[in-house]
Design an enzyme around this catalytic site. Structure first.
Site: not given
Ligand code: OMP
Length: 219
Positions: A107, A109
């Protein structure tokens, strides 16, 4: 008749049959081998069943007496299994039992990275579903090594006791290459012994013995 399979192992096999997690027939495995039986951890699809499974893992881990700092559940099937095992072990030992899992895609973010949960550090016990040729477990071992942690063991519900990439068993290779403890709730030998007590499973037993003769190896 007295069974040769120890108590929690036998209860687990009966539980897996009752939940259709253990099936007999013809199945193509990830390794390409054609197997007369298959274990589908996804069939433990209620909170009740998952809670019971966590307790079976806890039985096997406590019986093995292994010391670890964190449980690791590999994506995807290992995640709920590690969570259920962490809950069961925390209840039974009174200790917090840290656990962590990975995402398959990193991921970029929010909290970022591909690990979720406790830090992947110290002595790690992997909780996964089934070991056949050991490919899935090796992916977890690479991830743990990349994090700078030390894998001390792997706990599975079913050790199919098959050859790995050499003439050794998959778990024999893991022990040789990584010095890992392999903890199972049940193995193919347990399953065959269980079937010996059941006239309705005599044909499946014969097919599993033939399969074991072809792909199996003693650890
Ligand atoms: P290896 O990576 O060859 O050890 O295969 C283990 C994986 O195969 C498991 O994590 C499962 O995804 C899958 N599998 C089962 O779930 N149940 C079985 O009875 C057999 C397999 C398999 O394909 O070998």
């Amino acid at each position: 008749m007295e069974s040769t399979v120890s108590d929690f192992r036998q209860r687990f096999i009966r539980f897996a049959l009752d939940h259709d997690a253990l099936k007999f027939g013809q199945f193509t495995l990830k390794s390409g081998r054609q197997s007369p039986y298959f274990f589908n951890a996804g069939a433990f699809s209620t909170g009740e069943a998952l809670g019971a499974i966590g307790n079976f893992y806890a039985d096997a881990i406590l019986a093995a007496g292994i010391e670890f700092d964190v449980l690791f559940g590999p994506a995807y099937k290992g995640i709920p299994l590690a969570a259920a095992t962490a809950i069961a072990l925390a209840e039974r030992t009174g200790k917090p039992i840290p656990w962590v899992f990975n995402r398959k895609e990193a991921k970029d973010h929010g909290e970022g990275g591909n690990l979720v949960g406790a830090p992947l550090a110290g002595r790690v016990l992997i909780v996964d579903d089934v070991i056949t040729a050991g490919t899935a477990i090796r992916e977890s071992l690479q991830l743990i090594a990349a994090a700078g942690a030390q894998a001390v063991g792997v706990s599975v519900m079913m050790d199919r006791q098959e050859r790995g990439q050499s003439d050794l068993s998959a778990i024999g290779e893991l022990r040789r290459d990584y010095d890992l403890a392999v903890i199972n709730i049940a193995s193919l030998d347990d399953l065959i012994a269980f079937c010996a007590d059941r006239a309705d499973l005599a044909e499946s037993r014969g097919r599993m013995e033939a399969y074991r003769a072809e792909y199996g190896v003693r650890a």
